[in-house]
Design a protein around this motif. Structure first.
Motif, PDB file in Angstrom:
ATOM      1  N   UNK A 252       0.839  -1.202   0.000  1.00 19.48           N
ATOM      2  CA  UNK A 252       0.000   0.000   0.000  1.00 19.48           C
ATOM      3  C   UNK A 252       0.873   1.251   0.000  1.00 19.48           C
ATOM      4  N   UNK A 253       1.927   1.247   0.806  1.00 17.17           N
ATOM      5  CA  UNK A 253       2.853   2.379   0.838  1.00 17.17           C
ATOM      6  C   UNK A 253       3.496   2.615  -0.528  1.00 17.17           C
ATOM      7  N   UNK A 254       4.003   1.539  -1.124  1.00 20.39           N
ATOM      8  CA  UNK A 254       4.723   1.654  -2.392  1.00 20.39           C
ATOM      9  C   UNK A 254       3.791   2.145  -3.492  1.00 20.39           C
ATOM     10  N   UNK A 255       2.602   1.564  -3.579  1.00 25.26           N
ATOM     11  CA  UNK A 255       1.667   1.956  -4.623  1.00 25.26           C
ATOM     12  C   UNK A 255       1.224   3.407  -4.454  1.00 25.26           C
ATOM     13  N   UNK A 256       1.052   3.846  -3.206  1.00 22.15           N
ATOM     14  CA  UNK A 256       0.699   5.249  -2.978  1.00 22.15           C
ATOM     15  C   UNK A 256       1.833   6.157  -3.421  1.00 22.15           C
ATOM     16  N   UNK A 257       3.070   5.777  -3.110  1.00 23.10           N
ATOM     17  CA  UNK A 257       4.243   6.556  -3.527  1.00 23.10           C
ATOM     18  C   UNK A 257       4.289   6.668  -5.050  1.00 23.10           C
ATOM     19  N   UNK A 258       3.948   5.587  -5.726  1.00 28.02           N
ATOM     20  CA  UNK A 258       3.998   5.554  -7.187  1.00 28.02           C
ATOM     21  C   UNK A 258       2.805   6.255  -7.827  1.00 28.02           C
ATOM     22  N   UNK A 259       1.834   6.659  -7.013  1.00 31.26           N
ATOM     23  CA  UNK A 259       0.654   7.336  -7.538  1.00 31.26           C
ATOM     24  C   UNK A 259      -0.437   6.403  -8.001  1.00 31.26           C
ATOM     25  N   UNK A 260      -0.320   5.118  -7.662  1.00 36.05           N
ATOM     26  CA  UNK A 260      -1.319   4.121  -8.059  1.00 36.05           C
ATOM     27  C   UNK A 260      -2.355   3.987  -6.944  1.00 36.05           C
ATOM     28  N   UNK A 261      -3.283   4.923  -6.900  1.00 34.92           N
ATOM     29  CA  UNK A 261      -4.188   5.007  -5.758  1.00 34.92           C
ATOM     30  C   UNK A 261      -5.153   3.825  -5.675  1.00 34.92           C
ATOM     31  N   UNK A 262      -5.596   3.312  -6.802  1.00 30.96           N
ATOM     32  CA  UNK A 262      -6.531   2.179  -6.759  1.00 30.96           C
ATOM     33  C   UNK A 262      -5.878   0.959  -6.122  1.00 30.96           C
ATOM     34  N   UNK A 263      -4.652   0.677  -6.499  1.00 28.95           N
ATOM     35  CA  UNK A 263      -3.940  -0.469  -5.920  1.00 28.95           C
ATOM     36  C   UNK A 263      -3.644  -0.232  -4.439  1.00 28.95           C
ATOM     37  N   UNK A 264      -3.218   0.982  -4.080  1.00 28.73           N
ATOM     38  CA  UNK A 264      -2.956   1.295  -2.675  1.00 28.73           C
ATOM     39  C   UNK A 264      -4.217   1.102  -1.850  1.00 28.73           C
ATOM     40  N   UNK A 265      -5.335   1.526  -2.373  1.00 29.12           N
ATOM     41  CA  UNK A 265      -6.631   1.374  -1.693  1.00 29.12           C
ATOM     42  C   UNK A 265      -6.940  -0.095  -1.430  1.00 29.12           C
ATOM     43  N   UNK A 266      -6.746  -0.946  -2.434  1.00 34.50           N
ATOM     44  CA  UNK A 266      -7.081  -2.360  -2.286  1.00 34.50           C
ATOM     45  C   UNK A 266      -6.220  -3.031  -1.219  1.00 34.50           C
ATOM     46  N   UNK A 267      -4.924  -2.736  -1.209  1.00 34.83           N
ATOM     47  CA  UNK A 267      -4.039  -3.357  -0.215  1.00 34.83           C
ATOM     48  C   UNK A 267      -4.359  -2.861   1.191  1.00 34.83           C
ATOM     49  N   UNK A 268      -4.566  -1.554   1.339  1.00 33.65           N
ATOM     50  CA  UNK A 268      -4.876  -1.010   2.656  1.00 33.65           C
ATOM     51  C   UNK A 268      -6.216  -1.526   3.164  1.00 33.65           C
ATOM     52  N   UNK A 269      -7.166  -1.663   2.272  1.00 37.18           N
ATOM     53  CA  UNK A 269      -8.501  -2.124   2.671  1.00 37.18           C
ATOM     54  C   UNK A 269      -8.461  -3.568   3.150  1.00 37.18           C
ATOM     55  N   UNK A 270      -7.655  -4.402   2.500  1.00 33.37           N
ATOM     56  CA  UNK A 270      -7.558  -5.793   2.950  1.00 33.37           C
ATOM     57  C   UNK A 270      -7.015  -5.863   4.370  1.00 33.37           C
TER      58      UNK A 270
END
Length: 478
Positions: A252-270
């Motif tokens: 979630x951290x990495x995807x947020x850093x990369x600007x991939x908000x949809x992926x960051x959302x999915x990992x954090x939500x799990x």
């Protein structure tokens, strides 16, 4: 081609020449050299050795927390040169200062030392016949997750901000994938982050069916001997180890850093939605009751933390402590008088050398060896961060508001109505309130490319955000 030379790297044969060179573990976990990685217990001990290296990196007075990364964020009163030249240099981004460079270099070295030991484990596991398929997935998954996590933290310090040179051919940092005494080549942003994602995603898949934390509660796993099938290998205390949910949090951290908000959302939500068999949350938000029960760093929230063996907090909270600021600043950070973080995590030091009536964090004040508290982990990834990632990445403001309210209410913080216009400001405010003295605030400023630091007003630019690589670690042709 730009390359880096890591001075501690050496051929694999020398790694097996001394326990002191590699398996730095507690006596009960020590294995003789001739048995290293020839038994399942050997692999367990090798991983424990990596975590002991991390204790030198992730601690309140260390470079990656209070004496470097937090200082970059200027959240503390500026230390004078007479007080500490190294800290003053970190505060003012004077990367050429020798004392600062030595401090940065020591942390850089320890992080790559841990990575090298992980590479030894991963190299050996390719051909080992002593592990079952489940054990192999478990060990390899944990090692890969740690390798990806450490490389990301190295980038968050020494790499570029997300909007600076991302995706270009500029060679920035090395990604160490094998044990070698050769120069490790630098990689550009795309290649480096491809390796991070590869390590973390492979780790996620491996741990998804082998990690005990998926099947048992943390309360049960934190009692050694409670599950017979894990007794021989000691696979308990998963919050002290890089487990499945820590891997999701890192992704979630990495995807947020990369600007991939949809992926960051999915990992954090799990992570946030994860439940035990009885329907309780795998990781719940901490409360004032937890803090009152000596859990000041909120171990109940930790997806991953580093155990505090041998930690002594006296220098952190003494007359010479540098991690302080004024009551005026703390009141700005915590405008709500009922905020449990403000009420429980700070105290006044009337005799501090840096500022009159200095306010200092109590977050680690009960973690010394002789303290009665049962909660002695330095927090590295917490579920509270996952809530803030969900606030930032939720597909609608209404959903973001729900996660924000849940988080803020747990802290007894003031109510805020989120809008598209104030979302980033409120997220930044909560990162500052939540992660004081944890080394995370600077990363948030860097990720968002803020043009000035909120407390000091220091103007920021790409050169300041990209912390200089220690001089002793770079090849002369750079």
């Amino acid at each position: 081609m730009k390359k880096i030379y890591i001075t501690f790297l050496f051929a694999a044969i020398s790694l097996f020449s001394s326990c002191d060179d590699w398996l730095t573990v507690e006596p009960k976990d020590m294995v003789t050299v001739d048995k290293a990685l020839t038994t399942p217990e050997g692999y367990t001990s090798a991983l424990v050795g990596v975590y002991q290296i991390l204790q030198n990196v992730y601690n309140p007075g260390g470079f990656v927390m209070g004496s470097g990364v937090d200082t970059f964020a200027n959240i503390y009163t500026e230390p004078s040169i007479g007080f500490s030249q190294s800290l003053n240099s970190a505060y003012n981004y004077n990367f050429s200062d020798t004392s600062y460079d030595n401090s940065s270099g020591a942390a850089f070295l320890q992080m790559y030392k841990a990575i090298t030991n992980l590479n030894v484990i991963l190299s050996s596991i390719e051909t080992t016949e002593v592990l079952t398929a489940e054990q192999k997935n478990f060990v390899e998954g944990e090692a890969r997750a740690l390798r990806g996590f450490l490389h990301f933290d190295i980038w968050r310090i020494y790499g570029t901000a997300p909007d600076d040179n991302a995706g270009t051919s500029n060679l920035i940092l090395p990604y160490s994938l094998e044990v070698s005494n050769e120069f490790i080549p630098y990689l550009n942003y795309n290649d480096y982050f491809a390796n991070i994602l590869s390590d973390l995603e492979q780790a996620k898949d491996m741990l998804s069916f082998s990690d005990p934390i998926i099947y048992y509660s943390n309360e049960l796993l934190n009692v050694e001997g409670s599950i017979e099938e894990y007794e021989d290998l000691g696979w308990y205390n998963r919050q002290n180890r890089f487990n499945y949910y820590a891997t999701l949090g890192a992704l979630a951290r990495v995807q947020l850093w990369m600007g991939n908000k949809e992926q960051a959302y999915e990992y954090a939500k799990e992570v946030v939605d994860a439940q035990n068999e009885d329907g309780t949350r795998k990781f719940r938000l901490g409360t004032s009751t937890d803090m009152g029960n000596t859990d000041l760093a909120l171990f109940v929230e930790q997806l991953f933390g580093v155990e505090t063996l041998g930690y002594d907090d006296t220098s952190y909270s003494s007359y010479t402590a540098h991690c302080v600021n004024s009551e005026y600043v703390l009141n700005q950070v915590y405008p709500s008088s009922s905020d449990i973080r403000k009420m429980n995590l700070f105290t006044t030091l009337t005799s501090n050398a840096l500022v009159y009536n200095a306010q200092i964090s109590l977050k680690y004040s009960l973690m010394s060896e002789n303290d009665a508290s049962a909660y002695k982990n330095f927090p590295i990834i917490r579920v509270s961060e996952m809530y803030l990632i969900l606030v930032e990445t939720a597909p609608t403001i209404a959903e973001a508001q729900t996660y924000y309210d849940t988080f803020a209410n747990s802290r007894f913080d003031e109510n805020v109505t989120l809008t598209e216009g104030n979302l980033q400001e409120n997220i930044l405010n909560q990162y500052t309130r939540e992660f004081w003295a944890e080394g995370q605030i600077f990363y948030t400023y860097k990720r968002l490319s803020l043009t000035s630091l909120p407390f000091s007003g220091q103007e920021m630019n790409t050169d300041k955000y990209k912390i200089a690589i220690p001089s002793g670690e770079t090849n002369s042709d750079l």
